[in-house]
Design a protein around this motif. Structure first.
Motif, PDB file in Angstrom:
ATOM      1  N   THR A  43       0.825  -1.208   0.000  1.00 24.43           N
ATOM      2  CA  THR A  43       0.000   0.000   0.000  1.00 24.43           C
ATOM      3  C   THR A  43       0.862   1.264   0.000  1.00 24.43           C
ATOM      4  O   THR A  43       0.491   2.273  -0.587  1.00 24.43           O
ATOM      5  N   TYR A  46       2.040   1.604  -3.539  1.00 22.94           N
ATOM      6  CA  TYR A  46       0.895   2.035  -4.344  1.00 22.94           C
ATOM      7  C   TYR A  46       0.605   3.526  -4.138  1.00 22.94           C
ATOM      8  O   TYR A  46       0.407   4.272  -5.099  1.00 22.94           O
ATOM      9  N   THR A  47       0.589   3.947  -2.892  1.00 30.94           N
ATOM     10  CA  THR A  47       0.298   5.353  -2.582  1.00 30.94           C
ATOM     11  C   THR A  47       1.338   6.275  -3.187  1.00 30.94           C
ATOM     12  O   THR A  47       1.015   7.372  -3.663  1.00 30.94           O
ATOM     13  N   ARG A 113      -9.100  -7.549   1.094  1.00 28.13           N
ATOM     14  CA  ARG A 113     -10.064  -6.584   1.620  1.00 28.13           C
ATOM     15  C   ARG A 113      -9.548  -6.108   2.974  1.00 28.13           C
ATOM     16  O   ARG A 113      -9.268  -6.929   3.857  1.00 28.13           O
ATOM     17  N   TYR A 121     -11.666  -1.080   1.704  1.00 26.65           N
ATOM     18  CA  TYR A 121     -11.017  -1.167   0.401  1.00 26.65           C
ATOM     19  C   TYR A 121     -10.894  -2.614  -0.058  1.00 26.65           C
ATOM     20  O   TYR A 121     -10.808  -3.539   0.762  1.00 26.65           O
ATOM     21  N   LEU A 123      -8.165  -4.335  -2.565  1.00 25.84           N
ATOM     22  CA  LEU A 123      -6.945  -4.137  -3.337  1.00 25.84           C
ATOM     23  C   LEU A 123      -6.709  -5.362  -4.210  1.00 25.84           C
ATOM     24  O   LEU A 123      -6.681  -6.491  -3.713  1.00 25.84           O
ATOM     25  N   ALA A 155      -2.108  -2.760 -10.582  1.00 26.42           N
ATOM     26  CA  ALA A 155      -2.771  -2.730  -9.280  1.00 26.42           C
ATOM     27  C   ALA A 155      -3.921  -1.738  -9.326  1.00 26.42           C
ATOM     28  O   ALA A 155      -3.822  -0.680  -9.963  1.00 26.42           O
ATOM     29  N   ARG A 157      -7.233  -0.218  -6.677  1.00 28.69           N
ATOM     30  CA  ARG A 157      -7.838  -0.211  -5.341  1.00 28.69           C
ATOM     31  C   ARG A 157      -9.270   0.296  -5.451  1.00 28.69           C
ATOM     32  O   ARG A 157      -9.510   1.389  -5.945  1.00 28.69           O
ATOM     33  N   ASN A 159     -12.564   1.495  -3.653  1.00 28.69           N
ATOM     34  CA  ASN A 159     -13.087   2.039  -2.403  1.00 28.69           C
ATOM     35  C   ASN A 159     -14.501   1.492  -2.232  1.00 28.69           C
ATOM     36  O   ASN A 159     -15.461   2.009  -2.803  1.00 28.69           O
TER      37      ASN A 159
END
Length: 347
Positions: A43, A46-47, A113, A121, A123, A155, A157, A159
């Protein structure tokens, strides 16, 4: 990063004899420290990816065929099928996409999840592998395969909270943008049954152009315009780091404090966007790589690559528009050392 993992599973894709195969996991992963470390690293990677796209599932109004992934996800979310069954169906769909595009990708499909800051989320990420070596207990060298998390390019994500509560939203899915040519992310979106709705790169570019034109219209001096750009960059970059949208009205207030003007940037930007038939929503997620244009000139071509901060123009760097010439006063130390060695100076 405090994450609460609800469900998580990994399926393996392997290549053999110019074919891609699939090995399905029969059950979900146990929640342990290693899984948390993997998800937290993923994560974070990814961010920090600077270029993301924003999408939503295809609907009947779209002129495109929607795959079954959204239906499988809906069935799982409604407790009509188990998480493992949903993930296995998703893995089979991805296998079809890999086969259809003749992509012999070896790696692992992670579906997780989780909850973070009261938001739910899902992913979905394809984790590539890299070959390496390790030392076994007998002090012998072994070849091994390891996850290459930093190289993740496929990837998305979802929401789930927004998907449930804001059915008309066009951005409850975020995904990593591909690079040149046919974007690798295209087939991943086909697999998910969604389409890109919001182009943050284009909207960030429109914002930058509006900021530049606003400074010109206000007849600000070059140094004042640089200061205005710096204010915009600091605000937008901070919003990006916090995972928050850029708000044009908030940015306008920052401008009013830094460079008071009779006309607000909020009013100017709306008119600017309308004149150029460009899209500039009141709120949108900024594109990190595009934001740098606020404070840096850069370009490449013909074997030359140049980049420098706006503050250097007119100081160490001068531009002659008539001859299209840049004059640089003082070179970076590492470049200077290379040039002096090349010409045999002080060697």
């Amino acid at each position: 990063m405090q994450l609460r993992i609800e469900n998580s599973i990994i399926h393996q894709f392997y290549s053999h004899d110019d074919q891609v195969g699939l090995r399905l996991a029969p059950e979900a992963l146990a929640e342990d420290e290693q899984l948390h470390e993997l998800l937290e690293e993923l994560t974070q990677v990814y961010t920090n990816k600077p270029a993301k796209g924003y999408a939503s599932f295809l609907t009947e109004a779209d002129d495109a065929e929607r795959g079954p992934f959204p239906d499988f996800m809906q069935q799982w979310h409604a407790n009509e099928i188990q998480f493992v069954d949903f993930s296995q169906q998703a893995a089979k769909l991805l296998l079809e996409q890999l086969q259809n595009h003749n992509m012999l990708e070896a790696g692992f499909l992670l579906i997780t999840r989780y909850q973070h800051l009261s938001t739910d989320y899902l992913l979905v990420a394809f984790l590539p592998v890299k070959e390496g070596v390790s030392i076994n207990p007998n002090l012998a060298v072994n070849k091994s395969s390891q996850l290459d998390i930093s190289k993740v390019q496929l990837a998305a994500r979802i929401n789930l909270t927004d998907w449930e509560t804001e059915a008309d939203s066009e951005r409850y899915i975020s995904f990593i943008k591909g690079r040149a040519g046919r974007k690798v992310s295209d087939f991943f979106l086909d697999f998910l049954g969604c389409t890109e709705r919001l182009n943050s790169k284009s909207q960030t570019q429109t914002l930058i152009e509006a900021v530049n034109e606003y400074g010109k219209a206000a007849e600000l001096e070059p140094q004042q315009r640089q200061s205005l750009n710096a204010v915009a960059y600091e605000y937008c970059d901070q919003q990006w780091k916090q995972g928050e949208d850029v708000n044009v009205k908030d940015l306008s207030e920052h401008f009013s404090q830094a460079q008071p003007s009779e006309r607000s940037f909020d009013d100017f930007s709306r008119e600017y966007a309308q004149q150029r038939e460009a899209e500039l929503p009141e709120e949108f997620p900024a594109d990190k790589s595009t934001l740098r244009k606020l404070v840096k000139f850069q370009g490449q071509g013909g074997g030359v690559s140049i980049g420098f901060d706006h503050t250097q123009l007119g100081e160490r760097i001068n531009y002659d528009a008539a001859t299209d010439t840049l004059t640089i006063h003082g070179t970076p130390p590492n470049l200077r050392d290379q040039l002096r060695r090349y010409f045999g100076i002080d060697s």
